[in-house]
Write a protein that holds these residues in place. Structure first.
Motif, PDB file in Angstrom:
ATOM      1  N   GLU A   1       0.854  -1.185   0.000  1.00 53.10           N
ATOM      2  CA  GLU A   1       0.000   0.000   0.000  1.00 53.10           C
ATOM      3  C   GLU A   1       0.890   1.236   0.000  1.00 53.10           C
ATOM      4  O   GLU A   1       1.887   1.288   0.726  1.00 53.10           O
ATOM      5  CB  GLU A   1      -0.910   0.026   1.228  1.00 53.10           C
ATOM      6  CG  GLU A   1      -1.978  -1.020   1.204  1.00 53.10           C
ATOM      7  CD  GLU A   1      -2.931  -0.905   2.389  1.00 53.10           C
ATOM      8  OE1 GLU A   1      -2.746  -0.007   3.231  1.00 53.10           O
ATOM      9  OE2 GLU A   1      -3.847  -1.738   2.461  1.00 53.10           O
ATOM     10  N   GLN A   2       0.516   2.220  -0.825  1.00 56.07           N
ATOM     11  CA  GLN A   2       1.256   3.473  -0.897  1.00 56.07           C
ATOM     12  C   GLN A   2       0.276   4.636  -0.947  1.00 56.07           C
ATOM     13  O   GLN A   2      -0.537   4.723  -1.865  1.00 56.07           O
ATOM     14  CB  GLN A   2       2.114   3.536  -2.160  1.00 56.07           C
ATOM     15  CG  GLN A   2       3.355   2.696  -2.137  1.00 56.07           C
ATOM     16  CD  GLN A   2       4.172   2.904  -3.388  1.00 56.07           C
ATOM     17  OE1 GLN A   2       3.702   2.607  -4.471  1.00 56.07           O
ATOM     18  NE2 GLN A   2       5.370   3.402  -3.230  1.00 56.07           N
ATOM     19  N   SER A   3       0.369   5.519   0.016  1.00 59.06           N
ATOM     20  CA  SER A   3      -0.403   6.756  -0.055  1.00 59.06           C
ATOM     21  C   SER A   3       0.331   7.698  -1.004  1.00 59.06           C
ATOM     22  O   SER A   3       1.476   7.427  -1.409  1.00 59.06           O
ATOM     23  CB  SER A   3      -0.520   7.390   1.331  1.00 59.06           C
ATOM     24  OG  SER A   3       0.762   7.811   1.770  1.00 59.06           O
TER      25      SER A   3
ATOM     26  N   TYR B   1       3.578   8.692   0.544  1.00 58.29           N
ATOM     27  CA  TYR B   1       4.575   7.625   0.456  1.00 58.29           C
ATOM     28  C   TYR B   1       5.167   7.540  -0.947  1.00 58.29           C
ATOM     29  O   TYR B   1       6.352   7.294  -1.119  1.00 58.29           O
ATOM     30  CB  TYR B   1       3.954   6.286   0.847  1.00 58.29           C
ATOM     31  CG  TYR B   1       3.987   5.993   2.329  1.00 58.29           C
ATOM     32  CD1 TYR B   1       4.065   6.996   3.278  1.00 58.29           C
ATOM     33  CD2 TYR B   1       3.934   4.683   2.777  1.00 58.29           C
ATOM     34  CE1 TYR B   1       4.084   6.711   4.628  1.00 58.29           C
ATOM     35  CE2 TYR B   1       3.953   4.390   4.127  1.00 58.29           C
ATOM     36  CZ  TYR B   1       4.032   5.411   5.044  1.00 58.29           C
ATOM     37  OH  TYR B   1       4.066   5.118   6.379  1.00 58.29           O
ATOM     38  N   ARG B   2       4.318   7.691  -1.977  1.00 56.30           N
ATOM     39  CA  ARG B   2       4.824   7.644  -3.364  1.00 56.30           C
ATOM     40  C   ARG B   2       5.819   8.761  -3.619  1.00 56.30           C
ATOM     41  O   ARG B   2       6.819   8.555  -4.302  1.00 56.30           O
ATOM     42  CB  ARG B   2       3.679   7.700  -4.358  1.00 56.30           C
ATOM     43  CG  ARG B   2       2.999   6.342  -4.500  1.00 56.30           C
ATOM     44  CD  ARG B   2       1.945   6.367  -5.560  1.00 56.30           C
ATOM     45  NE  ARG B   2       0.708   6.690  -4.847  1.00 56.30           N
ATOM     46  CZ  ARG B   2      -0.337   7.263  -5.365  1.00 56.30           C
ATOM     47  NH1 ARG B   2      -0.342   7.619  -6.619  1.00 56.30           N
ATOM     48  NH2 ARG B   2      -1.403   7.505  -4.630  1.00 56.30           N
TER      49      ARG B   2
ATOM     50  N   ALA C   1       6.624   2.548   1.074  1.00 57.55           N
ATOM     51  CA  ALA C   1       5.446   1.687   0.951  1.00 57.55           C
ATOM     52  C   ALA C   1       5.243   0.918   2.252  1.00 57.55           C
ATOM     53  O   ALA C   1       6.205   0.634   2.966  1.00 57.55           O
ATOM     54  CB  ALA C   1       5.619   0.707  -0.198  1.00 57.55           C
ATOM     55  N   ASP C   2       3.985   0.602   2.551  1.00 57.19           N
ATOM     56  CA  ASP C   2       3.651  -0.305   3.643  1.00 57.19           C
ATOM     57  C   ASP C   2       3.479  -1.701   3.048  1.00 57.19           C
ATOM     58  O   ASP C   2       2.853  -1.854   2.001  1.00 57.19           O
ATOM     59  CB  ASP C   2       2.330   0.088   4.312  1.00 57.19           C
ATOM     60  CG  ASP C   2       2.448   1.327   5.190  1.00 57.19           C
ATOM     61  OD1 ASP C   2       3.577   1.719   5.535  1.00 57.19           O
ATOM     62  OD2 ASP C   2       1.395   1.902   5.517  1.00 57.19           O
TER      63      ASP C   2
ATOM     64  N   ALA D   1      10.263   1.537  -1.172  1.00 59.96           N
ATOM     65  CA  ALA D   1       9.331   0.878  -2.097  1.00 59.96           C
ATOM     66  C   ALA D   1       9.983  -0.289  -2.825  1.00 59.96           C
ATOM     67  O   ALA D   1       9.365  -1.342  -2.998  1.00 59.96           O
ATOM     68  CB  ALA D   1       8.772   1.885  -3.093  1.00 59.96           C
TER      69      ALA D   1
END
Length: 131
Positions: A56-58, A61-62, A67-68, A96
């Protein structure tokens, strides 16, 4: 205003401390975690219990290339009593590229079958009927 500023600074320091306290280690048969600032928690997840690994990337984060990694496990034997926190582990704010490599490694080690369709318009191959 000063109280709000102090609360924000405190929250940022705690979040950063929690992030720094999270550690993981790949063992021969499992993935081990240590997390927590005041109370430490150690978790070991055998590879055979891993059911899926998602990234998952908000938008934030991007921007920063983070990344989570979300690891879904088999969890509790009685699904009616299984809690989400028992079946889902989040590895926060990984690089990431590292997250994608770790995702692939965990999926390979857990023998999870992944189906990837690169072009949805391509029909899957169907064997000719016998006889």
């Amino acid at each position: 205003p000063l109280f709000i500023l102090l609360a924000i600074v405190f929250a940022l320091i705690m979040a950063y401390g929690w992030y720094l306290s999270f550690r993981y280690k790949l063992e021969d048969n499992d993935l081990s975690f240590e997390k927590g600032i005041l109370s430490r928690q150690e978790i070991s997840v055998p590879f055979h219990q891993i059911q899926n690994v998602d990234i998952e990337q908000s938008i934030l984060y991007r921007i920063f290339g983070l990344a989570d990694l979300i690891i879904l496990t088999a969890g509790h034997e009685d699904p009616e009593h299984a809690r989400k926190d028992e079946t889902e582990i989040t590895m926060p704010a990984l690089n990431a590229k590292e997250a994608r490599q770790l995702q692939q490694y965990l999926l390979d080690r857990s023998n999870v079958q992944r189906v990837v369709t690169e072009n949805a318009s391509i029909e899957p191959a169907v064997p000719a009927p016998l006889g």
